[in-house]
Design a protein around this motif. Structure first.
Motif, PDB file in Angstrom:
ATOM      1  N   ILE A   1       0.855  -1.182   0.000  1.00  0.00           N
ATOM      2  CA  ILE A   1       0.000   0.000   0.000  1.00  0.00           C
ATOM      3  C   ILE A   1       0.894   1.237   0.000  1.00  0.00           C
ATOM      4  O   ILE A   1       1.907   1.286   0.699  1.00  0.00           O
ATOM      5  CB  ILE A   1      -0.982  -0.035   1.201  1.00  0.00           C
ATOM      6  N   TYR A   2       0.539   2.193  -0.837  1.00  0.00           N
ATOM      7  CA  TYR A   2       1.281   3.454  -0.953  1.00  0.00           C
ATOM      8  C   TYR A   2       0.267   4.557  -0.722  1.00  0.00           C
ATOM      9  O   TYR A   2      -0.670   4.725  -1.493  1.00  0.00           O
ATOM     10  CB  TYR A   2       1.911   3.547  -2.335  1.00  0.00           C
TER      11      TYR A   2
ATOM     12  N   ARG B   1       5.249   2.972 -10.212  1.00  0.00           N
ATOM     13  CA  ARG B   1       5.709   2.049 -11.267  1.00  0.00           C
ATOM     14  C   ARG B   1       6.751   1.073 -10.726  1.00  0.00           C
ATOM     15  O   ARG B   1       6.696  -0.124 -10.997  1.00  0.00           O
ATOM     16  CB  ARG B   1       6.290   2.829 -12.444  1.00  0.00           C
ATOM     17  N   ARG B   2       7.690   1.583  -9.970  1.00  0.00           N
ATOM     18  CA  ARG B   2       8.753   0.724  -9.452  1.00  0.00           C
ATOM     19  C   ARG B   2       8.210  -0.266  -8.430  1.00  0.00           C
ATOM     20  O   ARG B   2       8.606  -1.427  -8.410  1.00  0.00           O
ATOM     21  CB  ARG B   2       9.877   1.589  -8.910  1.00  0.00           C
ATOM     22  N   ALA B   3       7.257   0.169  -7.604  1.00  0.00           N
ATOM     23  CA  ALA B   3       6.635  -0.748  -6.639  1.00  0.00           C
ATOM     24  C   ALA B   3       5.869  -1.844  -7.366  1.00  0.00           C
ATOM     25  O   ALA B   3       5.832  -2.993  -6.914  1.00  0.00           O
ATOM     26  CB  ALA B   3       5.711   0.019  -5.694  1.00  0.00           C
TER      27      ALA B   3
ATOM     28  N   PHE C   1       5.785  -5.865  -6.436  1.00  0.00           N
ATOM     29  CA  PHE C   1       4.605  -6.476  -5.829  1.00  0.00           C
ATOM     30  C   PHE C   1       3.592  -6.906  -6.881  1.00  0.00           C
ATOM     31  O   PHE C   1       3.540  -6.352  -7.976  1.00  0.00           O
ATOM     32  CB  PHE C   1       3.955  -5.494  -4.841  1.00  0.00           C
ATOM     33  N   ASP C   2       2.770  -7.884  -6.516  1.00  0.00           N
ATOM     34  CA  ASP C   2       1.696  -8.360  -7.391  1.00  0.00           C
ATOM     35  C   ASP C   2       0.568  -7.341  -7.496  1.00  0.00           C
ATOM     36  O   ASP C   2      -0.109  -7.253  -8.510  1.00  0.00           O
ATOM     37  CB  ASP C   2       1.131  -9.691  -6.877  1.00  0.00           C
ATOM     38  N   GLU C   3       0.348  -6.595  -6.409  1.00  0.00           N
ATOM     39  CA  GLU C   3      -0.672  -5.544  -6.401  1.00  0.00           C
ATOM     40  C   GLU C   3      -0.186  -4.394  -5.535  1.00  0.00           C
ATOM     41  O   GLU C   3       0.358  -4.610  -4.453  1.00  0.00           O
ATOM     42  CB  GLU C   3      -2.008  -6.063  -5.852  1.00  0.00           C
ATOM     43  N   VAL C   4      -0.391  -3.174  -6.022  1.00  0.00           N
ATOM     44  CA  VAL C   4      -0.059  -1.972  -5.260  1.00  0.00           C
ATOM     45  C   VAL C   4      -1.346  -1.168  -5.111  1.00  0.00           C
ATOM     46  O   VAL C   4      -1.966  -0.781  -6.101  1.00  0.00           O
ATOM     47  CB  VAL C   4       1.028  -1.122  -5.957  1.00  0.00           C
TER      48      VAL C   4
END
Length: 164
Positions: free
Chosen positions: A16-17, A33-35, A39-42
């Motif tokens: 989560i961001y 984009r980098r996350a 991760f499979d989902e952000v």
């Protein structure tokens, strides 16, 4: 035997961001984009944050984020008005993404990471630095440019420009 609360290898990994994203910038998009490569989902969680007196409404900021990330299949955008750690726990997410532009961000972000961990010891905070090209970009700079009719087109995603 010790209870391992970490995800099993090969499991679905979510992060989560969060932020006010007032408005979402190219610096935020860099981190997103980098996350999404990690991760499979952000989940992009747009905070209501009325105490910060945002320039754009909560609904507008959520829409800006949705438009800016519409081509990123691993990204989901939501709005929220709770403690981030409570939202992450409720969504069964144990990784919080935070961006660090400069040393001045570090102390605040470190304190928040420790505070979140004190509430839920299973929460990890991952700090990502934007690329050098985006290291100076902040929503505060963009808002000031908007207020004074300065050029900000190069600092926000084109989808946000269209919305503004």
């Amino acid at each position: 035997m010790e209870n391992n609360t970490q995800p099993n290898e090969g499991s679905y990994k979510k992060a989560i961001y969060s932020g006010t994203f007032d408005p979402i910038t190219n610096g935020h998009m860099d981190i997103i984009r980098r996350a999404s490569f990690i991760f499979d989902e952000v989940v992009i969680a747009v905070a209501k944050s009325e105490a910060k007196n945002p320039m754009f409404s909560h609904e507008q900021r959520v829409e800006f984020a949705k438009q800016a990330t519409k081509d990123l299949s691993k990204v989901k955008v939501i709005g929220f008005d709770t403690l981030l750690v409570e939202l992450a726990t409720e969504m069964k997410i144990n990784t919080i993404i935070r961006g660090l532009r400069a040393v001045s961000d570090f102390e605040y972000e470190l304190q928040m990471g420790y505070a979140n961990s004190s509430i839920n010891k299973n929460i990890e905070t991952l700090y990502l630095m934007p690329t050098l090209k985006n290291a100076f970009v902040s929503s505060t700079i963009v808002r000031e440019l908007i207020r004074f009719n300065g050029s900000f087109f190069h600092l926000v995603p084109k989808e946000v420009l269209e919305c503004i």
